[in-house]
Design an enzyme around this catalytic site. Structure first.
Site, PDB file in Angstrom:
ATOM      1  N   HIS A   1       0.856  -1.191   0.000  1.00 50.83           N
ATOM      2  CA  HIS A   1       0.000   0.000   0.000  1.00 50.83           C
ATOM      3  C   HIS A   1       0.896   1.247   0.000  1.00 50.83           C
ATOM      4  O   HIS A   1       1.994   1.231   0.555  1.00 50.83           O
ATOM      5  CB  HIS A   1      -0.839  -0.043   1.283  1.00 50.83           C
ATOM      6  CG  HIS A   1      -1.969   0.919   1.347  1.00 50.83           C
ATOM      7  ND1 HIS A   1      -1.797   2.244   1.666  1.00 50.83           N
ATOM      8  CD2 HIS A   1      -3.293   0.747   1.162  1.00 50.83           C
ATOM      9  CE1 HIS A   1      -2.988   2.843   1.679  1.00 50.83           C
ATOM     10  NE2 HIS A   1      -3.908   1.963   1.377  1.00 50.83           N
TER      11      HIS A   1
ATOM     12  N   ASP B   1       2.941  -4.038   8.015  1.00 54.57           N
ATOM     13  CA  ASP B   1       1.686  -3.319   7.843  1.00 54.57           C
ATOM     14  C   ASP B   1       0.554  -4.339   8.018  1.00 54.57           C
ATOM     15  O   ASP B   1       0.295  -5.154   7.137  1.00 54.57           O
ATOM     16  CB  ASP B   1       1.668  -2.700   6.435  1.00 54.57           C
ATOM     17  CG  ASP B   1       0.310  -2.146   6.048  1.00 54.57           C
ATOM     18  OD1 ASP B   1      -0.664  -2.298   6.813  1.00 54.57           O
ATOM     19  OD2 ASP B   1       0.219  -1.577   4.949  1.00 54.57           O
TER      20      ASP B   1
ATOM     21  N   CYS C   1      -4.728   2.002  -3.896  1.00 49.05           N
ATOM     22  CA  CYS C   1      -3.576   2.639  -3.232  1.00 49.05           C
ATOM     23  C   CYS C   1      -2.343   1.745  -3.325  1.00 49.05           C
ATOM     24  O   CYS C   1      -1.558   1.636  -2.368  1.00 49.05           O
ATOM     25  CB  CYS C   1      -3.860   2.969  -1.766  1.00 49.05           C
ATOM     26  SG  CYS C   1      -5.223   4.087  -1.541  1.00 49.05           S
TER      27      CYS C   1
ATOM     28  N   LYS D   1     -10.917  -0.938  10.124  1.00 47.65           N
ATOM     29  CA  LYS D   1     -11.053  -2.176   9.334  1.00 47.65           C
ATOM     30  C   LYS D   1     -11.384  -3.359  10.250  1.00 47.65           C
ATOM     31  O   LYS D   1     -11.742  -4.429   9.777  1.00 47.65           O
ATOM     32  CB  LYS D   1      -9.754  -2.458   8.574  1.00 47.65           C
ATOM     33  CG  LYS D   1      -9.461  -1.405   7.498  1.00 47.65           C
ATOM     34  CD  LYS D   1      -8.236  -1.774   6.714  1.00 47.65           C
ATOM     35  CE  LYS D   1      -7.625  -0.597   5.986  1.00 47.65           C
ATOM     36  NZ  LYS D   1      -8.309  -0.253   4.748  1.00 47.65           N
TER      37      LYS D   1
ATOM     38  N   GLN E   1      -4.581  -5.149   6.785  1.00 44.69           N
ATOM     39  CA  GLN E   1      -5.472  -6.209   6.306  1.00 44.69           C
ATOM     40  C   GLN E   1      -5.287  -7.498   7.104  1.00 44.69           C
ATOM     41  O   GLN E   1      -6.261  -8.170   7.433  1.00 44.69           O
ATOM     42  CB  GLN E   1      -5.215  -6.503   4.816  1.00 44.69           C
ATOM     43  CG  GLN E   1      -5.465  -5.336   3.887  1.00 44.69           C
ATOM     44  CD  GLN E   1      -6.925  -4.909   3.838  1.00 44.69           C
ATOM     45  OE1 GLN E   1      -7.832  -5.670   4.125  1.00 44.69           O
ATOM     46  NE2 GLN E   1      -7.148  -3.654   3.487  1.00 44.69           N
TER      47      GLN E   1
END
Ligand code: PLP
Length: 403
Positions: free
Chosen positions: A120, A197, A361, A223, A200
């Site tokens: 991302h 990261d 993104c 999220k 997700q």
């Protein structure tokens, strides 16, 4: 399990263009259960004050609720030490914190920063800027057509040395879960720090961050069925020790004189100013709600539904599903022959179906796949097989109208 769960999400009973909403955009942001909305409302109505500052009763209650949320996050991350859990505004801010604070302290001219090419923009751009400031080199870790990192190439890149490796837990563009533990062990063998990261990856099962081998792990509350405006940065104690404060101001100091300032211990050291108090409380409530549903049940539900989605997409004429590697989070990125993804998304929207279209993104990821955009359908705890059926029917409408 799902009717009872869906009934707890008021947003899911919305109609759009006169049709019942079909929410296939959980990877962009998830709707919130009443447990989260109620927790924030009750806190605002009964326990709201600034945290850590007051001696009065409401300040005590607000501080207890805010710190309780930190304990919820610490449990979620694999029973880590609460002192290593810092609240931020989201993954983007968490990743900027690491790049600015750790990066500016440790990168030198000639240092190498290895960033996954699938990542991302939030994981790429802060390091691109940090590399520029330091005169360091930003190097992309390539991936295969299955959206899987090429570990042979990665090993070769590491041979040239690396100060830091930045990789997602799971790809928002294609859905593949990366072999983070392996990549982290390889990075550590050359002395590199590992920034993960988790925007997700954290959503589909509690990430045991220490076992993953992360030095830094970032996630976003929105999220994870919590509110916007709240995120987390966890780091190993030794990684925090190497990280100077990012933002400066109230709350993060021990003493301030014009001759110099000393800083509070973490986590306060990294939480300058009034934090997102109600949002942190909402995130804590989201984690407790997910635990109440049960992670085993959630993982089983999402795994079954992902297989159902992928099988269904394979039956759609002219559809190419992109980045088919495994293991996966519950999302699929695809294109329809001859039809631009934005047009696919617009026709689906008229059918009440919300999907994400565009580059997600992740422009370098799209470019490496030879695409400018895809349509992405993503599932979550609230998804049902009927959502997938509606998508397939909607894609037939797209084909009739535009094909
Ligand atoms: N990283 C990944 C993999 C994401 O999917 C996202 C959001 O889509 C982000 C980072 C940025 O998260 P946020 O916008 O919540 O800061």
């Amino acid at each position: 399990m799902n009717d009872a769960i869906r009934a707890q999400f008021p947003a899911l009973s919305a109609t759009v263009h006169g049709r019942p909403l079909v929410w296939l955009d959980s990877a962009a942001t998830a709707h919130k259960p009443m447990a989260v909305l109620d927790a924030m409302n009750v806190a605002a109505a009964t326990s709201y004050a600034n945290v850590h500052r007051g001696v009065h009763e409401l300040a005590v209650r607000a501080t207890a609720a805010y710190e309780g949320a930190r304990a919820d996050v610490a449990r979620f991350l694999g029973d880590v030490d609460v002192r290593d859990v810092v609240f931020t505004r989201g993954t983007t801010e968490s990743l900027n914190l690491v790049a600015r604070a750790w990066g500016d302290r440790h990168l030198r001219a000639g240092s190498r920063v290895l960033v996954g090419q699938m990542e991302h923009h939030s994981a790429i751009v802060p390091w691109q800027e940090a590399a520029k400031r330091a005169g360091a080199e930003l190097v992309a870790i390539p991936f295969t057509a299955d959206a899987v990192y090429d570990l042979e190439r990665y090993a070769q890149l590491l041979e040239g040395g690396a100060a830091v490796v930045v990789v997602a837990h799971a790809s928002n563009a294609f859905g593949t879960v990366h072999p983070v533990a392996k990549m982290a062990a390889m990075a550590h063998s050359v002395g590199a720090k590992v920034v993960v990261d988790g925007a997700q990856g954290a959503v589909h099962g509690p990430p045991r961050v220490a076992e993953l081998g992360a030095d830094f792990y970032a996630l976003s509350g929105h999220k994870l069925y919590g509110p916007t405006g709240i995120g987390v940065l966890w780091a190993r104690p030794d990684a925090w020790e190497e990280t100077p404060p990012f933002l400066h101001g109230g709350e993060m100091i021990r003493s301030v004189r014009f001759s110099g300032t000393t800083y509070a211990d973490r986590p306060a050291r990294y939480e300058a100013g009034t934090p997102p108090i109600l949002e942190a409380i909402g995130l804590g409530a989201a984690i407790r709600w997910l635990e109440g549903v049960g992670w085993n049940a959630i993982v089983a539900h999402e795994t079954g539904l992902t297989a159902y989605l992928l099988d269904a997409l394979d039956t759609v004429p002219g559809l190419t599903w992109i980045g088919r590697g495994a293991p996966r989070v519950p999302l699929a990125s695809f294109v329809l022959d001859g039809i631009h993804p934005h047009d696919v998304g617009s026709v689906l929207d008229r059918e009440g179906i919300a999907v994400r279209t565009g580059h997600h993104c992740a422009q370098p990821a799209m470019e490496a796949m030879g695409r400018v955009a895809t349509t992405r359908a993503s599932l979550g705890v609230t998804s049902v097989p009927g959502d997938v059926d509606a998508l397939v029917a909607g894609l037939a409408v797209v084909r009739r109208r535009l094909g």
